[in-house]
Design a protein around this motif. Structure first.
Motif, mmCIF file in Angstrom:
data_model
loop_
_atom_site.group_PDB
_atom_site.id
_atom_site.type_symbol
_atom_site.label_atom_id
_atom_site.label_comp_id
_atom_site.label_asym_id
_atom_site.label_seq_id
_atom_site.Cartn_x
_atom_site.Cartn_y
_atom_site.Cartn_z
ATOM 1 N N THR A 96 7.130 1.801 9.229
ATOM 2 C CA THR A 96 6.193 1.715 10.366
ATOM 3 C C THR A 96 4.921 0.974 9.972
ATOM 4 O O THR A 96 4.457 0.088 10.698
ATOM 5 C CB THR A 96 5.840 3.132 10.879
ATOM 6 O OG1 THR A 96 7.046 3.824 11.151
ATOM 7 C CG2 THR A 96 5.008 3.051 12.151
ATOM 8 N N VAL A 99 5.462 -2.782 9.588
ATOM 9 C CA VAL A 99 5.511 -3.487 10.875
ATOM 10 C C VAL A 99 4.111 -3.587 11.486
ATOM 11 O O VAL A 99 3.742 -4.600 12.077
ATOM 12 C CB VAL A 99 6.498 -2.775 11.838
ATOM 13 C CG1 VAL A 99 6.447 -3.390 13.235
ATOM 14 C CG2 VAL A 99 7.923 -2.843 11.288
ATOM 15 N N ALA A 117 4.216 -0.343 16.653
ATOM 16 C CA ALA A 117 5.223 -0.585 15.608
ATOM 17 C C ALA A 117 6.527 0.147 15.929
ATOM 18 O O ALA A 117 7.621 -0.421 15.774
ATOM 19 C CB ALA A 117 4.682 -0.143 14.251
ATOM 20 N N LEU A 121 10.244 -1.328 16.419
ATOM 21 C CA LEU A 121 11.391 -0.820 15.652
ATOM 22 C C LEU A 121 12.535 -0.398 16.581
ATOM 23 O O LEU A 121 13.710 -0.596 16.260
ATOM 24 C CB LEU A 121 10.968 0.351 14.758
ATOM 25 C CG LEU A 121 10.122 -0.042 13.543
ATOM 26 C CD1 LEU A 121 9.499 1.183 12.891
ATOM 27 C CD2 LEU A 121 10.964 -0.817 12.517
ATOM 28 N N VAL A 145 13.461 -5.024 9.948
ATOM 29 C CA VAL A 145 12.049 -4.628 9.813
ATOM 30 C C VAL A 145 11.160 -5.880 9.791
ATOM 31 O O VAL A 145 10.111 -5.938 10.451
ATOM 32 C CB VAL A 145 11.837 -3.767 8.549
ATOM 33 C CG1 VAL A 145 10.347 -3.496 8.327
ATOM 34 C CG2 VAL A 145 12.612 -2.458 8.665
ATOM 35 N N ALA A 148 10.836 -7.147 13.276
ATOM 36 C CA ALA A 148 9.895 -6.330 14.062
ATOM 37 C C ALA A 148 8.459 -6.668 13.690
ATOM 38 O O ALA A 148 7.582 -6.770 14.554
ATOM 39 C CB ALA A 148 10.180 -4.847 13.823
ATOM 40 N N ARG A 149 8.205 -6.861 12.382
ATOM 41 C CA ARG A 149 6.848 -7.188 11.916
ATOM 42 C C ARG A 149 6.392 -8.544 12.480
ATOM 43 O O ARG A 149 5.227 -8.722 12.845
ATOM 44 C CB ARG A 149 6.830 -7.213 10.388
ATOM 45 C CG ARG A 149 5.457 -7.438 9.812
ATOM 46 C CD ARG A 149 5.491 -7.522 8.307
ATOM 47 N NE ARG A 149 6.390 -8.571 7.847
ATOM 48 C CZ ARG A 149 6.677 -8.794 6.563
ATOM 49 N NH1 ARG A 149 6.160 -8.035 5.638
ATOM 50 N NH2 ARG A 149 7.487 -9.764 6.226
#
Length: 362
Positions: A96, A99, A117, A121, A145, A148-149
């Motif tokens: 988390t 991200v 975040a 995700l 991940v 997502a970031r």
């Protein structure tokens, strides 16, 4: 998610000392499309992506994202996000916080950035792993991940540098489907660098084939497959045989080409002069075993290699001044009249399956 932006690359070059890595390329990537920059190692595709991102300076030319000229803007102010080949996740913090990191840098409050975040995700189906550290994830999970970031900043364009290269073949196919789903769901512009023809064909609305710092062809995958613009594209995509020779006869509908110390072949399209050097392409999957119906649409040669592929059989034949000519025939057609290495075999194709190729102005 923010609106997708078109990317307009206008006469962009990149020069390192005496070496030109990218030669004054121009390209328009429509808003909301999935564009793949495709080519061999060292062709300039990653350099082009890094110039769009702002991680590489531009020697000359301009890049526009939507209505904004971003040529001199730093990466953070371009409206793009970059996903690197090495996912570069922070090992000491959980998924988390990885991200949410860019929002932390912008001063967004902890609860707000962690909520955003988690939302990201969920989008990449990684919310059950929110409290894990990167070392506790597989390569495919780490990639999600990293995606997502990149997406948490609401970019207008997502830039991906060989994102699937570290994954095993089965995971590659799953992640291709995931990338396509994400791009369709989000509606933002994706620019994806790859050296895999299969990956580009599976993902892109627009394939940009690059070679030696130049764009050889930029078109829809079907056009690149069916009508390669140049001999390089035809060879690199691997679905055409290229025959090089000189024009011996030319009409409005096509040409006759003589191969040095070999046969004559006909091809459609392209107005050419008699005596001119020319490349023509013949689709590998349109070649059949058997005598030709018309002159110039086939030849007889010696079988060099046979590969059984299940539903199809790949033959390599040399003759009539042509080396390593590939035919991909159905297993039924092959086993109806099988040949073996060293045999003479007649190959034939239709007039629409032999086309004149263009050449880049150098």
């Amino acid at each position: 998610m923010s609106k997708a932006a078109a990317i307009d690359i206008a006469s962009v070059s990149k020069v390192y000392g005496a070496t030109t890595a990218v030669h004054a390329i121009s390209l328009k990537v429509p808003a909301g499309s999935y564009c793949c920059l495709l080519g061999p190692s060292g062709c300039g595709k990653s350099t082009t992506l890094r110039m769009i991102a702002g991680h590489e300076s531009i020697s000359s030319g301009d890049i526009r994202l939507g209505n904004t000229v971003v040529t001199d803007l730093p990466p953070a102010r371009r409206g793009t996000a970059m996903m690197f080949q090495s996912y570069a996740l922070f090992p000491h913090i959980d998924v988390t916080d990885n991200v949410a990191f860019s929002l932390k840098m912008k001063g967004v409050a902890k609860d707000e950035r962690r909520a955003k975040a988690l939302e990201m995700l969920k989008l990449v189906q990684m919310d059950p792993y929110a409290t894990r550290r990167p070392a506790q994830l597989s390569g495919g999970q780490q990639q999600r991940v990293a995606l997502a970031r990149a997406l948490i900043t609401d970019p207008e364009a997502l830039l991906l540098d060989e994102p699937l290269s570290a994954l095993d073949p089965f995971l590659k196919i799953r992640m291709r489907a995931e990338l396509k789903r994400l791009q369709t769901t989000l509606g933002i512009t994706f620019v994806h660098v790859t050296h895999s023809q299969e990956e580009a064909m599976a993902l892109a609305d627009l394939i940009v084939v690059m070679n030696d710092g130049r764009i050889e062809q930029a078109a829809h995958p079907r056009e690149v497959f069916e009508r390669p613009a140049t001999a390089f594209v035809a060879r690199f995509m691997g679905d055409h045989n290229v025959i090089s020779g000189r024009v011996t006869a030319a009409t409005e509908s096509g040409v006759t080409v003589a191969v040095p110390s070999g046969g004559e072949f006909t091809a459609t399209g392209g107005v050419r002069e008699v005596g001119e050097s020319i490349d023509i392409a013949v689709r590998t999957d349109k070649v059949r075993i058997g005598a030709s119906d018309a002159p110039g649409l086939g030849f007889t040669g010696i079988v060099d290699n046979i590969e059984y592929r299940g539903a199809s059989v790949k033959l390599t034949v040399s003759g009539a001044g042509v080396q390593d000519f590939t035919a991909i025939v159905s297993d039924a057609a092959f086993f109806a009249a099988p040949v073996k290495v060293g045999d003479a075999a007649s190959l034939a194709w239709g007039p629409e399956d032999s086309i004149v190729l263009g050449r880049l102005d150098s």
